[in-house]
Design a protein around this motif. Structure first.
Motif, PDB file in Angstrom:
ATOM      1  N   GLU A  22      91.085  44.591 -20.993  1.00 34.29           N
ATOM      2  CA  GLU A  22      91.693  45.441 -19.974  1.00 34.29           C
ATOM      3  C   GLU A  22      92.923  46.186 -20.499  1.00 34.29           C
ATOM      4  O   GLU A  22      93.123  47.361 -20.192  1.00 34.29           O
TER       5      GLU A  22
ATOM      6  N   ILE B  28      83.240  41.145 -14.939  1.00 36.98           N
ATOM      7  CA  ILE B  28      84.331  41.876 -15.606  1.00 36.98           C
ATOM      8  C   ILE B  28      83.891  42.289 -17.012  1.00 36.98           C
ATOM      9  O   ILE B  28      84.144  43.423 -17.444  1.00 36.98           O
TER      10      ILE B  28
ATOM     11  N   MET C 277      91.716  43.753 -13.743  1.00 34.61           N
ATOM     12  CA  MET C 277      90.530  44.420 -13.223  1.00 34.61           C
ATOM     13  C   MET C 277      90.605  44.501 -11.704  1.00 34.61           C
ATOM     14  O   MET C 277      90.877  43.510 -11.022  1.00 34.61           O
TER      15      MET C 277
END
Length: 785
Positions: free
Chosen positions: A85, A247, A145
């Motif tokens: 991320e 994710i 996320m």
């Protein structure tokens, strides 16, 4: 080059520069910065720095935030790796930063700021807004996320929150229960191994059942997951596994998008690296009060008020350094700690900075050379008692320099020839300088030897210089004086400190006559220099006064020009209004005449005279100190005759005389108007040769310069109608009975308009179309009365 950069403290200068970089990209670029030896490349780099300073001067700052070095992330994405991320957030931030910079430059160009280099860099940035949007819709600013990244992730997280709420609710009931509270070490809920547990005293472990996940250091407390929540914790764990899987799926999709945009992203990174470096140079230029130097590749340098960038501004004394124009060797003499070494380092470091595309801490108008090689032998100043090994070390460097230098080199020698016998050292220094001069290289050298003070006077292309020493304060001023060798201040300093004159005189008697002559010559030069400086101060004062006077005169002249232009504009406006008014009244008079002609074909003379009077009254009266121009007696014949070309002065219109009324009045044809005009209002222009003293009847023949046909092809409709009116009047005056009007076939609009006008004209007897040999339907033949 690396050794020279170290000696001249180039790396320390780069540490100052690197503080102005906005990202790791710019810092990496600065770390690898080295001087260029290509003149065109250096010019481009200097111009890029100038554009950066222009932006900072006009805009105040430039948006460079958010730029990251994402090359490693792009490389992993290309080979199929999954980015996390934070890496995604860095990529989105870099795209945004580059897009904002591109918009900033485009807006600056719209503001008419010329930025060709920055415009070219901005054009290489392709704004990847779709990829940026995809990342920002999935990852928040903290690198987490978002639930909105996918519907599956939103659903799983809702399950996680539901399971967590259920577990916490049951465990809270246990911790609040009076029966359970005495069995707990503390009434709290904690987490061990990603599972919710409660702290239970060792002796009550059997009361709760379930799983033991941990214990305290003393063993008195066990962290137990009660049987009542094991099932829910299992469901929670499964939901978290699904969350991680979702994710990772989203990150894989985004990573694939990053890999597909590899080329555009790398171009953004490379461009923003160059941009960050460019503006780091611009900010550094502001810090050191730098200016863009002129550049050349023929060894000419001229540093005006040069300052060493590593010395604080309140301590440095600016120096003027020139080399490579009238002389290519500079020999600097002066006392220890007088600034000779600083002068050499300033020359060397500023040259390296110029060749690196950096602005120089000098005044405007300075010039720097681009050398192919720069050599330096600079160390701590040594006394004549220094060891032979130190002398050998210096000579080793000098030998290496002499082996490599060429005519495109700059050489810096500090205390040349020092460390050995003065006589031998001076001779060796002179020989080395001569050798470098023959090669054609530029050289600046410092020395203590008095023999070198006279060196420049015996060698072409060599110039003496010195650092000034104030005997009154017993301190150096650090000023560099080109053309004046350094004086030996030993006697003056000793006298200042109180040494007896007897001792000083004895010492002076021990010095040879040649040395005394040199010292006297230097003293004379120093005195002449001071006088010249005073004269220069007076000259500068007069020049400043003259410049101020010139500026004031320019301002006054500019103000006068503006007032004159304003007055002219006002006069032009009034004249235009007067002409418009006259034109409007003239149009009304012409319309009136046409109405009169339509209603009464037999126009009376007194009506024409009245119309002429009205037209005359309509002409604008422009005030002027000048008298109305009269006909020139020299150009006017003894008698005006019908047919003469004349100019009616009051109307400023040309026409020709139709009829003589009396000696003082004539009928004049002005276009379609025939008017009675006084003789003193006429200016003779010309007379056709055939009509010298020709009677009035002659103008009605074919010699009246009126053709028997009128060609309207290519004319606008309105213009054509006016031409027909005027031509009919001219033809009637010429006495023609038949004429032809050529209007062409075309759309027929012009032919129809001509024929309609002919039908209503009082002097037209009849019309017909042209025959086969006359132009057919493209011509109308007119019979006149």
């Amino acid at each position: 080059m690396e050794r020279v950069c170290r000696i001249l403290e180039y790396d320390k200068m780069k540490k100052q520069l690197i503080h102005h970089a906005s990202s790791s990209l710019g810092k990496r670029k600065i770390d690898s910065l080295m001087p260029s030896t290509d003149l065109d490349e250096v010019k481009h780099a200097q111009e890029a720095t100038y554009e950066g300073t222009k932006i900072l001067r006009l805009k105040g700052q430039v948006p460079l935030g958010g730029i990251r070095d994402i090359r490693a992330s792009i490389k992993r994405a290309v080979i199929g790796g999954m980015l996390n991320e934070q890496e995604m957030l860095d990529i989105a931030s870099t795209i945004y930063g580059s897009r904002r910079f591109k918009s900033f430059i485009e807006q600056s160009i719209e503001d008419e700021i010329e930025l060709p280099i920055l415009e070219d860099l901005a054009s290489q940035i392709f704004p990847l807004t779709d990829l940026e949007r995809s990342i920002k819709q999935s990852v928040d600013e903290n690198g987490e996320m978002l639930d909105s990244a996918s519907s599956q992730l939103r659903s799983v997280r809702q399950q996680i929150r539901s399971h967590e709420s259920s577990v916490r609710s049951k465990l809270e009931n246990m911790t609040r229960s009076s029966s359970s509270r005495k069995m707990l070490s503390d009434s709290i809920i904690t987490i061990r191994n990603d599972r919710y547990v409660i702290p239970v005293k060792q002796e009550y472990r059997g009361q709760f059942g379930g799983l033991v996940h941990d214990q305290s250091a003393s063993g008195a407390t066990l962290f137990i997951e009660p049987d009542a929540v094991v099932s829910i914790n299992n469901q929670l764990r499964e939901a978290r596994v699904k969350e991680r899987q979702e994710i990772e799926r989203i990150l894989h999709v985004l990573s694939n998008e990053v890999g597909e945009k590899q080329e555009d992203l790398l171009m953004i990174v490379d461009t923003m690296e160059e941009v960050d470096f460019l503006f780091a140079k611009a900010y550094y230029s502001q810090e050191i009060k730098g200016s863009q130097p002129k550049l050349n590749d023929h060894g000419l340098m001229d540093f005006k008020k040069a300052r060493h960038p590593l010395i604080p501004g309140d301590e440095i004394v600016p120096i003027d350094v020139e080399l490579g124009n009238s002389f290519q060797s500079l020999v600097i003499t002066g006392p220890n700690t007088g600034g000779k070494t600083v002068t050499l380092k300033t020359i060397g470091l500023l040259t390296l900075m110029a060749q690196s595309g950096l602005h120089l801490p000098c005044e405007e108008g300075s010039e720097a050379a681009v050398f192919q090689q720069i050599f330096a032998d600079i160390g701590d100043e040594q006394s004549i008692e220094q060891s032979l090994s130190t002398f050998s070390s210096h000579m080793t460097n000098i030998v290496d320099i002499l082996d490599k230098l060429d005519h495109e080199s700059l050489v810096l020698f500090d205390e040349l020839g020092a460390g050995t016998d003065p006589t031998e050292g001076a001779a060796l220094a002179i020989s080395i300088l001569d050798y470098v001069y023959k090669i054609g290289a530029r050289v600046a050298a410092t020395t203590h030897y008095s023999e070198l003070k006279g060196y420049a006077y015996n060698r072409e292309g060599v110039m003496n210089a010195s650092v000034e020493f104030d005997v009154e304060t017993l301190r150096p001023t650090y000023r560099l004086m080109i053309g004046v060798p350094g004086r030996s201040n030993a006697f003056a300093i000793s006298r200042r400190l109180g040494l007896s004159e007897e001792v000083i005189d004895e010492a002076q008697s021990q010095i040879g006559a040649d040395t005394n002559k040199i010292e006297n010559m230097i003293a004379s030069l120093d005195e002449s220099r001071k006088l010249a400086e005073k004269d220069l101060e007076h000259a500068n004062a007069y020049r400043k006064e003259a410049e101020d006077l010139h500026r004031n005169l320019e301002k006054e002249y500019e103000r006068f020009e503006k007032e004159k232009e304003k007055a002219m504009e006002e006069a032009e406006r009034k004249a235009t209004e007067a002409v418009k008014k006259a034109q409007q009244e003239a149009d009304e008079i012409i319309e009136y005449l046409r109405d009169v002609q339509k209603s009464n074909p037999a126009i009376k003379d007194h009506e024409l005279i009245e119309a002429k009077k009205m037209l005359g009254e309509a002409s604008p009266e422009l005030k002027s100190k000048k008298k109305q121009p009269q006909a020139k007696p020299s150009s006017k014949p003894a008698e005006l005759l019908p047919g003469d070309e004349v100019k009616v002065i009051s109307f400023d219109q040309k026409g020709h005389i139709v009829e003589r009324v009396s000696e003082k009045e004539f009928y004049v044809q002005l276009g379609m108007m025939k008017m009675k005009v006084k003789a003193n209002d006429l200016q003779y222009m010309s007379r056709p040769k055939q009509q010298e003293k020709t009677p009035l009847a002659a103008i009605r023949g074919k010699e009246a310069h009126v053709k028997t046909e009128l060609d309207l092809r290519g004319e606008r409709y309105e213009d054509a109608m006016l031409m027909v009116d005027k031509y009919l009047d001219d033809a009637i005056l010429a006495g023609y009975h038949q004429i032809s009007i050529i209007h062409g076939k075309g759309t027929g609009a012009l032919r129809k308009g001509v024929q309609e006008k002919l039908k209503t004209h009082r002097n037209v007897k009849g019309t017909r179309m042209g025959g086969m040999n006359e132009g057919g339907s493209g011509v109308t033949v007119v019979q006149l009365k």
